[in-house]
Scaffold this motif. Structure first.
Motif, PDB file in Angstrom:
ATOM      1  N   LEU A   1     -19.494  14.237  -3.459  1.00 52.63           N
ATOM      2  CA  LEU A   1     -19.255  13.308  -4.560  1.00 52.63           C
ATOM      3  C   LEU A   1     -18.061  13.758  -5.390  1.00 52.63           C
ATOM      4  N   TYR A   2     -18.018  15.039  -5.735  1.00 49.14           N
ATOM      5  CA  TYR A   2     -16.913  15.544  -6.554  1.00 49.14           C
ATOM      6  C   TYR A   2     -15.575  15.392  -5.810  1.00 49.14           C
ATOM      7  N   LEU A   3     -15.594  15.653  -4.485  1.00 52.91           N
ATOM      8  CA  LEU A   3     -14.373  15.514  -3.697  1.00 52.91           C
ATOM      9  C   LEU A   3     -13.894  14.059  -3.681  1.00 52.91           C
ATOM     10  N   CYS A   4     -14.830  13.120  -3.521  1.00 54.35           N
ATOM     11  CA  CYS A   4     -14.467  11.692  -3.518  1.00 54.35           C
ATOM     12  C   CYS A   4     -13.890  11.270  -4.867  1.00 54.35           C
ATOM     13  N   GLU A   5     -14.485  11.775  -5.967  1.00 52.80           N
ATOM     14  CA  GLU A   5     -13.956  11.451  -7.292  1.00 52.80           C
ATOM     15  C   GLU A   5     -12.522  11.951  -7.440  1.00 52.80           C
ATOM     16  N   ASN A   6     -12.265  13.157  -6.955  1.00 52.51           N
ATOM     17  CA  ASN A   6     -10.925  13.726  -7.061  1.00 52.51           C
ATOM     18  C   ASN A   6      -9.922  12.942  -6.212  1.00 52.51           C
ATOM     19  N   LEU A   7     -10.347  12.579  -4.986  1.00 45.46           N
ATOM     20  CA  LEU A   7      -9.459  11.810  -4.115  1.00 45.46           C
ATOM     21  C   LEU A   7      -9.188  10.419  -4.689  1.00 45.46           C
ATOM     22  N   ALA A   8     -10.220   9.792  -5.280  1.00 43.84           N
ATOM     23  CA  ALA A   8     -10.025   8.483  -5.891  1.00 43.84           C
ATOM     24  C   ALA A   8      -9.052   8.580  -7.065  1.00 43.84           C
ATOM     25  N   PHE A   9      -9.169   9.649  -7.848  1.00 40.07           N
ATOM     26  CA  PHE A   9      -8.239   9.854  -8.954  1.00 40.07           C
ATOM     27  C   PHE A   9      -6.814  10.019  -8.431  1.00 40.07           C
ATOM     28  N   GLY A  10      -6.667  10.795  -7.359  1.00 40.30           N
ATOM     29  CA  GLY A  10      -5.346  10.962  -6.756  1.00 40.30           C
ATOM     30  C   GLY A  10      -4.795   9.660  -6.214  1.00 40.30           C
ATOM     31  N   ALA A  11      -5.665   8.861  -5.573  1.00 36.27           N
ATOM     32  CA  ALA A  11      -5.215   7.573  -5.042  1.00 36.27           C
ATOM     33  C   ALA A  11      -4.799   6.636  -6.172  1.00 36.27           C
ATOM     34  N   GLY A  12      -5.533   6.679  -7.300  1.00 38.28           N
ATOM     35  CA  GLY A  12      -5.172   5.844  -8.440  1.00 38.28           C
ATOM     36  C   GLY A  12      -3.809   6.199  -8.999  1.00 38.28           C
ATOM     37  N   VAL A  13      -3.523   7.497  -9.122  1.00 33.84           N
ATOM     38  CA  VAL A  13      -2.215   7.925  -9.623  1.00 33.84           C
ATOM     39  C   VAL A  13      -1.116   7.523  -8.643  1.00 33.84           C
ATOM     40  N   ALA A  14      -1.382   7.694  -7.339  1.00 36.35           N
ATOM     41  CA  ALA A  14      -0.389   7.311  -6.333  1.00 36.35           C
ATOM     42  C   ALA A  14      -0.119   5.809  -6.368  1.00 36.35           C
ATOM     43  N   PHE A  15      -1.192   5.034  -6.540  1.00 34.49           N
ATOM     44  CA  PHE A  15      -1.009   3.583  -6.605  1.00 34.49           C
ATOM     45  C   PHE A  15      -0.246   3.193  -7.861  1.00 34.49           C
ATOM     46  N   LEU A  16      -0.478   3.925  -8.953  1.00 30.91           N
ATOM     47  CA  LEU A  16       0.260   3.677 -10.189  1.00 30.91           C
ATOM     48  C   LEU A  16       1.754   3.881  -9.970  1.00 30.91           C
ATOM     49  N   LEU A  17       2.114   4.868  -9.170  1.00 28.56           N
ATOM     50  CA  LEU A  17       3.517   5.201  -8.956  1.00 28.56           C
ATOM     51  C   LEU A  17       4.180   4.340  -7.883  1.00 28.56           C
ATOM     52  N   PHE A  18       3.429   3.960  -6.841  1.00 26.81           N
ATOM     53  CA  PHE A  18       4.056   3.332  -5.679  1.00 26.81           C
ATOM     54  C   PHE A  18       3.489   1.958  -5.301  1.00 26.81           C
ATOM     55  N   GLY A  19       2.436   1.501  -5.973  1.00 23.76           N
ATOM     56  CA  GLY A  19       1.710   0.336  -5.466  1.00 23.76           C
ATOM     57  C   GLY A  19       2.204  -1.029  -5.902  1.00 23.76           C
ATOM     58  N   PHE A  20       2.953  -1.114  -7.007  1.00 23.40           N
ATOM     59  CA  PHE A  20       3.277  -2.434  -7.557  1.00 23.40           C
ATOM     60  C   PHE A  20       4.096  -3.312  -6.605  1.00 23.40           C
ATOM     61  N   PRO A  21       5.124  -2.777  -5.919  1.00 23.68           N
ATOM     62  CA  PRO A  21       5.868  -3.643  -4.983  1.00 23.68           C
ATOM     63  C   PRO A  21       4.985  -4.267  -3.910  1.00 23.68           C
ATOM     64  N   ALA A  22       3.999  -3.503  -3.420  1.00 19.64           N
ATOM     65  CA  ALA A  22       3.100  -4.044  -2.395  1.00 19.64           C
ATOM     66  C   ALA A  22       2.265  -5.192  -2.934  1.00 19.64           C
ATOM     67  N   VAL A  23       1.844  -5.096  -4.201  1.00 16.99           N
ATOM     68  CA  VAL A  23       1.076  -6.186  -4.811  1.00 16.99           C
ATOM     69  C   VAL A  23       1.962  -7.417  -4.989  1.00 16.99           C
ATOM     70  N   LEU A  24       3.181  -7.233  -5.442  1.00 14.51           N
ATOM     71  CA  LEU A  24       4.093  -8.367  -5.634  1.00 14.51           C
ATOM     72  C   LEU A  24       4.367  -9.104  -4.337  1.00 14.51           C
ATOM     73  N   ARG A  25       4.400  -8.382  -3.213  1.00 14.12           N
ATOM     74  CA  ARG A  25       4.703  -9.025  -1.937  1.00 14.12           C
ATOM     75  C   ARG A  25       3.620  -9.988  -1.484  1.00 14.12           C
ATOM     76  N   GLN A  26       2.449  -9.949  -2.105  1.00 13.58           N
ATOM     77  CA  GLN A  26       1.363 -10.839  -1.687  1.00 13.58           C
ATOM     78  C   GLN A  26       1.556 -12.264  -2.162  1.00 13.58           C
TER      79      GLN A  26
END
Length: 703
Positions: free
Chosen positions: A609-634
């Motif tokens: 559980l703790y590992l999943c929480e940490n990975l989800a936090f990392g994925a959220g930060v990564a999406f914050l930095l790199f995810g917006f162009p992918a959302v706009l393309r939809q």
């Protein structure tokens, strides 16, 4: 040619409905509109429009107001359009079968006082906006006064609001006055040699500007407007083979098609040997149409038919220039050039450089339009109006429209269309404008070369953002089945050899067909991005061969770097942030991961559980930095895309702080528990609803 009497009356009419009224007075028994077996004479059309104008005025449509007209194909739509004008208002054409998102946007943006429709569309239109609805099929016009309302409508009053595609993908309301369309009408009448004997075919959808152009040309001349029973623009199931028969039965003399329909018609005529007997004028517009295509259709139709390539924007009353293929000999560069010719009478066209002044013939620049057709600007968009409709000392009126299209004025005075560059509009630095013009010219050159490949049936070269900050040319090719050299890698190598100075696209993507918008134009937002290129030429050839045979949307061979660094950076970000969260949890949340009171058999589950929480936090930060162009393309609206992007970040990143804070909070500490619920749980629910809305909402309708 029009007679002197017709020319005098045309000049005397100061409004569109006034011009149609003149025709009704001259020949009240002549057929004005025909759709299937239904007909309206000019006298009937004028009288019904008068009666409906009275009814609309009684429902609150005042001079200077706006009324949306949302009716299906038939004769009544023209009664409604004229009635709105006779009431002193402007009409907003709206296709009732349009996607819900488009209906809502137009009705919200235009804010009409009334919506004129029919009972079958009432529910959808009532859901789309708050305006009062008047259904023509339930309106009783009997016993109404024969005369229209007395309104002081003049040539400078608004006639219609035409919605055209904007840089955000949402259609923008363009304000067109009576005098703009009357100026365009005089140009059409002269160039097209229109007369009351003409029978003009209406194939377009109500929402598009060419629909307004068709009825103004026909009803302003006293000709017969023949409405095609099926919508040839939007109805993708319509068989173009039905068009020659319809033309013959209805004795059509004039028609306009978009470039996509013209290509389908040319292929059908070449395959069957059919013709369009009686048609003396066929015009093609809405998209880039190449000279070889125009000359090919001219040969198929023969010398009895003039085939024109027309160009223009709704902001300048639909059509501004035309090129007549009659008498033009085939040229070697016919596959590579699109000629849009010379301006219509009353219109002036310039090619301007980055500093906003005309450039010398032969140089590429932005096409600018001036003259009587130039509209008022955009509805409630002062900044867009200011940036597009600009002062110009070199024009007699001192005002031009910057189209966002790139062209070149040839030495013979003929205007050549190169391509679209909508993002050049606005307060952009001179250097950037020059770079945009250069890239569009390079794309046009590459597209022409790609079209010339024997295996290519249709092609497009556009500039795309392959990853944040990296824009490159990408080619797309519809190829003949089982043709040699039709894979992406081979086509890329072909262009590299044809354009040795570095003008070749990053990649060429074979596709089964080019995606189209509702208007039949190339849908750039729906083009697939090319796959990352392979490390070797052999690998690229294999990838290109797979793409070519599969007909999918992946590129077959690129000419750039061997891998896409954005994806690698995102993965690295997830790992590093997750590791940071893992080692710093006890620093930020002391004791939150203490398992001393948990039975040993459950320790492993909590560690996961703790590992999943940490990975989800990392994925959220990564999406914050790199995810917006992918959302706009939809393809959703910018506002919904931004909300969804932030919602996904919250859905991923909030679990690490949330669960740790909950574990440190006493179960009976109600103030703290309440604060946590409204800080984390409620926003999580809202974020989930935003994502659900994003998934259910159709991509923004592109016109």
């Amino acid at each position: 040619m029009p007679t002197d009497g017709e020319a005098t009356e045309g000049r005397a009419a100061e409004t569109l409905h006034g011009l149609v009224g003149l025709r009704a007075g001259q020949a009240p028994q002549a057929v004005a509109v025909r759709c299937g077996d239904a007909e309206l004479t000019y006298g009937e059309l004028d009288a019904r429009a008068d009666a409906l104008a009275r009814r609309l005025a009684a429902h609150g449509l005042a001079p200077g107001g706006r009324a949306a007209v949302a009716l299906g194909r038939g004769t009544q739509v023209y009664v409604a359009l004229l009635a709105v004008l006779k009431a002193g208002a402007a009409y907003v054409p709206l296709e009732p079968s349009a996607p819900d998102a488009l209906l809502r946007h137009v009705l919200t943006d235009a804010a009409p006082d009334l919506v004129v429709t029919e009972e079958s569309h009432r529910v959808r239109l009532a859901d789309a906006g708050p305006a009062r609805i008047v259904c023509l099929d339930t309106v009783d016009l009997t016993g109404r006064p024969a005369d229209p309302p007395k309104t002081p409508t003049g040539p400078e009053d608004l006639a219609c609001v035409l919605y055209t595609s904007g840089s955000t993908g949402l259609p923008t309301g363009t304000l067109v006055e009576h005098r703009n369309l009357l100026s365009a009408y005089r140009g059409w009448r002269e160039v097209y040699d229109l007369s009351p004997a003409d029978r003009i075919l209406q194939t377009s959808s109500l929402e598009f500007d060419v629909f307004t152009a068709d009825w103004v040309r026909a009803l302003g001349t006293g000709a017969t407007l023949v409405v095609a029973p099926r919508n040839l623009t939007l109805d993708r199931t319509t068989d173009v083979a039905d068009l020659p028969a319809l033309v013959a039965v209805e004795r059509i003399t004039v028609l306009e098609l978009n470039a996509r329909l013209a290509r389908r018609l040319a292929a059908h005529l070449a395959r069957t040997g059919q013709a369009l007997p009686g048609v003396r004028l066929l015009t093609v517009g809405a998209e880039k149409w190449y000279l070889d295509e125009q000359l090919g259709l001219q040969r198929l139709l023969g010398d009895g038919t003039r085939v024109l390539n027309v160009y223009g924007l709704a902001e300048a009353a639909v059509d501004s220039t035309y090129f007549d293929a009659m008498g033009t000999a085939a040229t070697e560069d016919g596959e590579r050039v699109s000629l849009i010719g010379r301006p219509f009478p009353g219109t002036r066209v310039y090619v301007v450089g980055p500093n906003g002044t005309p450039v010398a013939p032969g140089r590429a620049g932005e096409i600018a339009i001036a003259g009587g057709g130039l509209g008022r600007g955009y509805l409630d968009r002062a900044d867009d109006t200011h940036h597009r409709f600009v002062r110009a000392d070199f024009d007699p009126d001192g005002r031009v429209l910057l189209t966002g299209d790139i062209g070149r004025l040839r030495d013979d005075g003929v205007l050549e269309f190169l391509g679209r560059a909508a993002h050049v509009v606005g307060p952009v630095a001179v250097a950037r404008r020059a770079a945009v013009v250069s890239r569009v010219a390079a794309a046009a050159q590459a597209e022409g070369r790609l079209r010339a490949h024997p295996a290519v049936r249709e092609a497009a070269v556009v500039e795309l953002e392959l990853r944040p900050g990296l824009r490159r040319l990408v080619g797309y090719a519809v190829t003949a089945p089982d043709a040699d050299g039709a894979d992406g890698w081979s086509l890329s190598q072909y262009l590299a050899a044809q354009l040795p100075d570095g003008g070749a696209p990053e990649a060429v993507v074979p596709v089964p067909e080019l995606p189209r918008t509702r208007a039949g134009k190339l849908d750039r937002a729906a083009l697939p991005l090319p796959a990352p290129p392979e490390h070797t030429a052999a690998g690229s050839a294999k990838a290109g061969s797979r793409a070519g045979k599969g007909g999918g949307g992946k590129a077959g061979g690129g000419r750039g770097s061997a891998s896409d660094p954005t994806g690698c950076l995102a993965v690295l970000c997830v790992v590093l942030v997750a590791f940071f969260a893992w080692i710093s949890t006890d620093t930020f949340y002391p004791g939150a991961t203490d398992l001393s009171v948990v039975p040993g058999s459950y320790h492993g589950w909590f560690q996961v559980l703790y590992l999943c929480e940490n990975l989800a936090f990392g994925a959220g930060v990564a999406f914050l930095l790199f995810g917006f162009p992918a959302v706009l393309r939809q393809g959703r609206s910018f506002r919904l895309s931004l909300l969804t992007y932030l919602s996904v970040v919250w859905l991923l990143a909030s679990w690490w702080p949330q669960d740790n804070l909950y574990r440190l909070t006493d179960a009976t500490d109600w103030p703290r528990e309440t604060a946590l619920v409204f800080t984390f749980n409620v926003p999580l629910m809202a974020a989930a609803l935003v994502v659900l809305t994003f998934l259910l909402r159709r991509p923004t309708a592109r016109r």
